[in-house]
Design a protein around this motif. Structure first.
Motif, PDB file in Angstrom:
ATOM      1  N   THR A 182       0.869  -1.033   0.216  1.00 45.29           N
ATOM      2  CA  THR A 182      -0.139  -0.192  -0.094  1.00 45.29           C
ATOM      3  C   THR A 182       0.870   1.261   0.101  1.00 45.29           C
ATOM      4  O   THR A 182       0.826   2.168  -0.593  1.00 45.29           O
ATOM      5  N   MET A 222       5.518  14.018   9.434  1.00 42.46           N
ATOM      6  CA  MET A 222       3.586  13.208   9.787  1.00 42.46           C
ATOM      7  C   MET A 222       2.901  13.309   9.600  1.00 42.46           C
ATOM      8  O   MET A 222       2.082  13.061   8.733  1.00 42.46           O
ATOM      9  N   VAL A 236       2.305  13.406   5.309  1.00 47.77           N
ATOM     10  CA  VAL A 236       2.200  12.299   5.251  1.00 47.77           C
ATOM     11  C   VAL A 236       0.181  12.228   4.732  1.00 47.77           C
ATOM     12  O   VAL A 236      -0.190  12.319   5.592  1.00 47.77           O
ATOM     13  N   ASP A 253       9.972   7.843   7.655  1.00 43.11           N
ATOM     14  CA  ASP A 253      10.533   6.934   8.243  1.00 43.11           C
ATOM     15  C   ASP A 253      10.956   6.771   9.269  1.00 43.11           C
ATOM     16  O   ASP A 253      10.993   8.058  10.050  1.00 43.11           O
ATOM     17  N   ALA A 254      10.678   5.473  10.334  1.00 41.19           N
ATOM     18  CA  ALA A 254      10.469   6.147  11.623  1.00 41.19           C
ATOM     19  C   ALA A 254      12.265   6.358  12.106  1.00 41.19           C
ATOM     20  O   ALA A 254      12.357   6.916  13.149  1.00 41.19           O
ATOM     21  N   PHE A 288      12.004  -0.162   9.659  1.00 38.67           N
ATOM     22  CA  PHE A 288      10.648   0.355  10.027  1.00 38.67           C
ATOM     23  C   PHE A 288       9.583   1.672   9.326  1.00 38.67           C
ATOM     24  O   PHE A 288      10.432   2.376   8.711  1.00 38.67           O
ATOM     25  N   MET A 289       8.611   2.190   9.216  1.00 46.07           N
ATOM     26  CA  MET A 289       8.406   3.416   8.526  1.00 46.07           C
ATOM     27  C   MET A 289       6.878   3.278   9.272  1.00 46.07           C
ATOM     28  O   MET A 289       6.452   3.200  10.230  1.00 46.07           O
ATOM     29  N   VAL A 290       6.342   5.188   9.226  1.00 44.17           N
ATOM     30  CA  VAL A 290       5.171   5.027  10.268  1.00 44.17           C
ATOM     31  C   VAL A 290       4.256   5.651   9.620  1.00 44.17           C
ATOM     32  O   VAL A 290       4.291   6.247   7.958  1.00 44.17           O
ATOM     33  N   THR A 291       3.320   4.826   8.718  1.00 46.05           N
ATOM     34  CA  THR A 291       2.087   5.189   8.460  1.00 46.05           C
ATOM     35  C   THR A 291       0.705   5.981   9.013  1.00 46.05           C
ATOM     36  O   THR A 291       0.737   5.569  10.348  1.00 46.05           O
ATOM     37  N   PRO A 292      -0.099   6.336   7.952  1.00 46.93           N
ATOM     38  CA  PRO A 292      -1.638   6.042   8.567  1.00 46.93           C
ATOM     39  C   PRO A 292      -2.124   5.544   9.114  1.00 46.93           C
ATOM     40  O   PRO A 292      -1.924   4.499   7.911  1.00 46.93           O
ATOM     41  N   ARG A 293      -2.653   5.188  10.076  1.00 46.11           N
ATOM     42  CA  ARG A 293      -3.686   4.128  10.709  1.00 46.11           C
ATOM     43  C   ARG A 293      -4.949   3.390   9.548  1.00 46.11           C
ATOM     44  O   ARG A 293      -4.899   2.249   8.754  1.00 46.11           O
ATOM     45  N   ILE A 325      -3.633   3.928   6.084  1.00 46.25           N
ATOM     46  CA  ILE A 325      -3.866   4.055   4.976  1.00 46.25           C
ATOM     47  C   ILE A 325      -3.703   3.759   3.759  1.00 46.25           C
ATOM     48  O   ILE A 325      -3.893   4.277   2.825  1.00 46.25           O
ATOM     49  N   ASP A 326      -5.074   2.194   3.449  1.00 45.42           N
ATOM     50  CA  ASP A 326      -5.155   1.977   2.220  1.00 45.42           C
ATOM     51  C   ASP A 326      -6.102   2.594   1.489  1.00 45.42           C
ATOM     52  O   ASP A 326      -6.581   3.586   0.796  1.00 45.42           O
ATOM     53  N   MET A 350      -7.421  -3.940   5.717  1.00 45.82           N
ATOM     54  CA  MET A 350      -6.115  -3.607   5.881  1.00 45.82           C
ATOM     55  C   MET A 350      -4.876  -4.700   6.664  1.00 45.82           C
ATOM     56  O   MET A 350      -4.897  -5.198   7.754  1.00 45.82           O
ATOM     57  N   MET A 390       8.972  -1.959  18.903  1.00 41.66           N
ATOM     58  CA  MET A 390       9.614  -2.252  17.064  1.00 41.66           C
ATOM     59  C   MET A 390      10.274  -4.136  17.014  1.00 41.66           C
ATOM     60  O   MET A 390       9.881  -4.546  16.585  1.00 41.66           O
ATOM     61  N   LEU A 406       5.809   4.267  20.884  1.00 41.85           N
ATOM     62  CA  LEU A 406       7.326   5.081  20.407  1.00 41.85           C
ATOM     63  C   LEU A 406       7.993   6.070  20.830  1.00 41.85           C
ATOM     64  O   LEU A 406       9.157   6.378  21.800  1.00 41.85           O
ATOM     65  N   ASN A 411      -3.236   8.707  14.552  1.00 41.75           N
ATOM     66  CA  ASN A 411      -3.732   8.452  13.764  1.00 41.75           C
ATOM     67  C   ASN A 411      -2.358   7.296  13.303  1.00 41.75           C
ATOM     68  O   ASN A 411      -2.847   7.301  11.980  1.00 41.75           O
ATOM     69  N   PHE A 412      -1.464   7.656  13.977  1.00 42.06           N
ATOM     70  CA  PHE A 412      -0.198   7.048  13.301  1.00 42.06           C
ATOM     71  C   PHE A 412      -0.335   5.980  13.666  1.00 42.06           C
ATOM     72  O   PHE A 412      -0.125   5.214  14.662  1.00 42.06           O
ATOM     73  N   MET A 413       0.684   4.676  12.972  1.00 36.63           N
ATOM     74  CA  MET A 413       1.075   3.645  13.486  1.00 36.63           C
ATOM     75  C   MET A 413       2.459   3.314  12.761  1.00 36.63           C
ATOM     76  O   MET A 413       3.122   3.531  12.232  1.00 36.63           O
ATOM     77  N   VAL A 414       3.596   2.849  13.495  1.00 39.76           N
ATOM     78  CA  VAL A 414       4.822   2.235  13.685  1.00 39.76           C
ATOM     79  C   VAL A 414       4.855   0.441  12.945  1.00 39.76           C
ATOM     80  O   VAL A 414       4.149  -0.701  13.143  1.00 39.76           O
ATOM     81  N   THR A 415       4.581   0.260  11.194  1.00 36.49           N
ATOM     82  CA  THR A 415       5.276  -1.172  11.109  1.00 36.49           C
ATOM     83  C   THR A 415       6.455  -1.120   9.773  1.00 36.49           C
ATOM     84  O   THR A 415       7.170  -0.791   9.948  1.00 36.49           O
ATOM     85  N   PRO A 416       6.693  -2.897   9.908  1.00 38.91           N
ATOM     86  CA  PRO A 416       7.962  -3.362   9.272  1.00 38.91           C
ATOM     87  C   PRO A 416       7.107  -2.520   7.754  1.00 38.91           C
ATOM     88  O   PRO A 416       6.217  -2.596   7.031  1.00 38.91           O
ATOM     89  N   ARG A 417       8.730  -2.150   6.839  1.00 37.29           N
ATOM     90  CA  ARG A 417       8.130  -2.052   5.322  1.00 37.29           C
ATOM     91  C   ARG A 417       7.883  -2.934   4.633  1.00 37.29           C
ATOM     92  O   ARG A 417       6.795  -2.709   4.080  1.00 37.29           O
TER      93      ARG A 417
END
Lengths: 298, 298, 298, 298
Positions: free
Chosen positions: C110, C184, C187, C230-231, C259-264, C266-267, D109, D184, D234, D258-264
């Protein structure tokens, strides 16, 4: 006579009339034709036991909208189709009370995906009404159930629907499913609406047990879209048309049982018709126009 | 005679033989049968101009593996199918040099998705060899192109392939595509491999211009999997079988042109056969056994 | 100073200004702000070598539309965003000639899918103009290329684009890609348009070689949407804000590199912004209003 | 103290221990460590009310398998992980009786899709046992429920599960869900199994009401995979590590909520771990080895 498979009351009536002996009037059945929003609508009402036996379908009202012209994409084709579906549905259901919309079939298999795809276009309001009743007081309570298929759940669709009806006590169930037609011309070009629910064995897959008022204790409307022709049914029709007489019907059926006939663009057509059905349900339940529905779904 | 549509050399030969006048031997064509890994393999070699005219296909070797038994899932059915495909492919291609694998067709439309789905199972090594040549020296260089379809790209598949061949200069192209068969029994039960490439108008979609050595300047092997029968072809065959004689072929074709006949479980069958094709390509190119391929692809 | 990763010229300028020593005026860069269709637009023009060195980006015009308000879904939010994107794009490109739109990135992941998703909303006309030139004479010729990613193709994106540019000779390339921001708040709330093309190493993935006029021989506009932080960049900013001074930047980076930070959501957000970008391209190229675009795409 | 969000009992214990005042022994909690199939396993048993209050979790056994090494893909990494999950699950559940496996979360998601994806790897047998009891007598009855999410169903997950439990009366529920971790390093590298079921508010989404024996009337095992870190968590950890003291925790939370950290590579990692969980469930329930499971699922 070769046995043909159809889920459409309209075709059951045709088949009855085609059989040579039955020149008399079909008893216990009333059929009428008219137009709605530019699309032809055929209404077949099965009135009593005689009609049920003649057509092999439960007593009730069956309305078939002919959307052949839809694919010419003329002015307002989508909005008119939504209103046509919405108006027939509205005539078949109670005008108030909460609703459980059930998308039957296999979302991963296009010709069986009409139900789950239509469900994706239905405005879901039950949780909003529960959380903010004042804010959403203008809406009818709607929840949505996608039953999945027996092979990946181990649960009969009818079992799952019954469980959710008992748990959430809706005033009405609207079930959406894919159907089989006998005529290629009706595939992805017809929508049937009925107040009888769904009988065992209908549809592309095999959803087994009945989804009707007797089984669920609440009224059940069903919306069906033919997406396939049995290859065996096609073969039988072609052979009869051509005057071929001495074919063994069972052998014919065996050779074709695992095949189906679909439009080349089945993916696009099923996607578009599922949207018509979902929007038609919203139109009938929420008294919104098409632009409002689009805004609320986005 | 009713015109039938087939992409299989095997069937082109059948049709030639069925026509009443042609009792003589088919000139310029050599056909043999044998088994490979338990599956029947028919080889039709078109030797010269006479053979090309008789069968309407380019001169070259066409090998058709009959995978009807695959679906009984008996011991080693998958591994044996992979090796059968791999061995026929190996016999048709140069044994060294870089390769561009092309997945033709529409990944969003199941019966046309064999190409892109097979491409997903091909070991891609070109970038690894470029970045770490010593580490990957045991591998043949493989890149993968998914052409998409004209309606969503505006680009002919042949144009896209030609562009990438000119840019990356592979020693060989292997094109994978969906085909149309005349017989339901061959749909999702046959794989054809040939060293002639692909001629215009083949496949479920219409990929237009030729993908062959004349057009691309490098050898082109093609792997095709029949996934549909023309509804018109089915109708024609049924009617001839039944002895019906006075049908207007054009009218028949018109009524069925937008329909196709597919297995009910087309999604599952195409997915499985695409994996056989992708693994077969890896087997032929990389000299790996099936477990090694699985480990490298995960 | 901790190294931060940004693809936005706007942020490169911010970072330059934040560094303590640089109190003087930024040379070779001109920045202005205004509004378009209700959305703030920041324009950063890099005028010469001094500007290039200061910001680490190629000379050219960078326009950043702030779509933070988009998510409040107020009146006309979508149409206004489309026109804002369309107008900035129009100012950056030649007003006639054929166009190749390139969707960069990985459609299956995504945060990297903006490019391929936007491509799905672009009106493809090249094949129609070729088949029916009179009928489509009002349209600009547009074709679409989805490059895929190196790991599944073995082909560099730049290589694939170069091949198609040489083969089809468009007058302009428009490349759409996902970007990384340092904040953030930007984004999924910002779109950057530039006439400089795309430099190596940009984006979520690594598309490696340059896509610019020097490499391709035709003008290249780029449209980028930041979808991740970028985290490591987030961590660095948080620590500097808090006055923490003695952190080892390399250790920090290592712990967060994967790791990366994205909106919950994102989709949903990427899907909506990709539609804005695709429609904006159509608006700029075809002089159609939004309703006409919708009708032509359905 | 900054409030941190964790679904792992292991981390709840860590947080308790980190708080400066609590130098004494943690009452009502017993923790042990060992290895299973090469992977570290931490067991935290909450024994009584004191333990529940200290850790904010229900009394029961929590087992956390550390799969950090899984991603190095060393010999047997997948099979060993399946057996490790299977063995911990087996220790927590009754060894006979029918089972309803529940995949919680949003399949569309990725970070919330562990539940539905794991469900796709579970051997579904209930319908087979019902149709052919003699043939499948060696299998435990398993059905699978994918609850979907409130926004697209209007139905609480707990409501849906309760309905199906009442309808089909399984002897055990196994619920699979995505979790949030505070570290993480644990994201997509840990699986927690517990016999306590799931409490309100857990997971990436908000599944609201409890899924435990008190609510459902049957034992409930839960399998959770952390797929995200709260951006706010985090940030809090980073700031405490760096000695920053005077940050307003609420302001921090608001900016990152509204953000989350996930693996790439979240898509690939969630897909692989969901397979480990699904296979682990089969291993625990059906006494099959991994090859047999693969053969039955294909």
């Amino acid at each position: 006579m070769l046995i043909r498979r159809t889920d459409l009351a309209l075709e059951a009536k045709e088949i009855w009339q085609e059989s040579a002996e039955k020149t008399s009037r079909l008893p216990g059945v009333k059929a009428t034709e008219r137009r709605s929003e530019g699309y032809p609508v055929t209404r077949v009402d099965i009135l009593d036991r005689r009609g049920e036996e003649a057509l092999g379908k439960a007593a009730g009202s069956y309305r078939t909208i002919d959307l052949t012209d839809f694919w010419q994409r003329r002015d307002g084709f989508f909005e008119r189709a939504v209103r046509a579906v919405g108006a027939e549905l509205k005539a078949l259901i109670p005008d108030r009370g909460s609703v459980l919309v059930v998308g039957l079939g296999n979302g991963a298999m296009t010709p069986d995906a009409v139900g789950p795809l239509a469900a994706d276009h239905v405005l879901v309001t039950r949780h909003l009404l529960s959380a903010m009743p004042a804010h959403f007081s203008g809406f009818r309570s709607v929840s949505v159930l996608r039953t999945g298929v027996l092979g990946t759940t181990g649960l009969e669709s009818a079992e799952t629907v019954r469980a959710m009806v008992e748990q959430t006590k809706p005033g009405l169930v609207i079930a959406v499913d894919a159907l089989a037609s006998r005529r290629m011309g009706r595939v992805c070009a017809t929508i049937q609406l009925t107040d009888t629910g769904i009988a065992p064995g209908s549809g592309v897959g095999n959803h087994r047990a009945a989804l009707d008022e007797a089984a669920l204790g609440v009224p059940v409307a069903a919306i069906g879209v033919p997406t396939v022709v049995d290859a065996a049914t096609l073969a039988a029709d072609l052979l009869e048309e051509s005057g071929a007489a001495d074919i063994d019907p069972e052998r014919l059926r065996q050779g074709h049982a695992n095949f189906m006939v679909t439009p080349r663009d089945i993916d696009g057509q099923v996607r578009d018709l599922a949207k018509v059905v979902g929007y038609g349900i919203n139109w009938a339940l929420q008294e919104l126009d098409i632009e409002e529905i689009t805004a609320l779904l986005s």
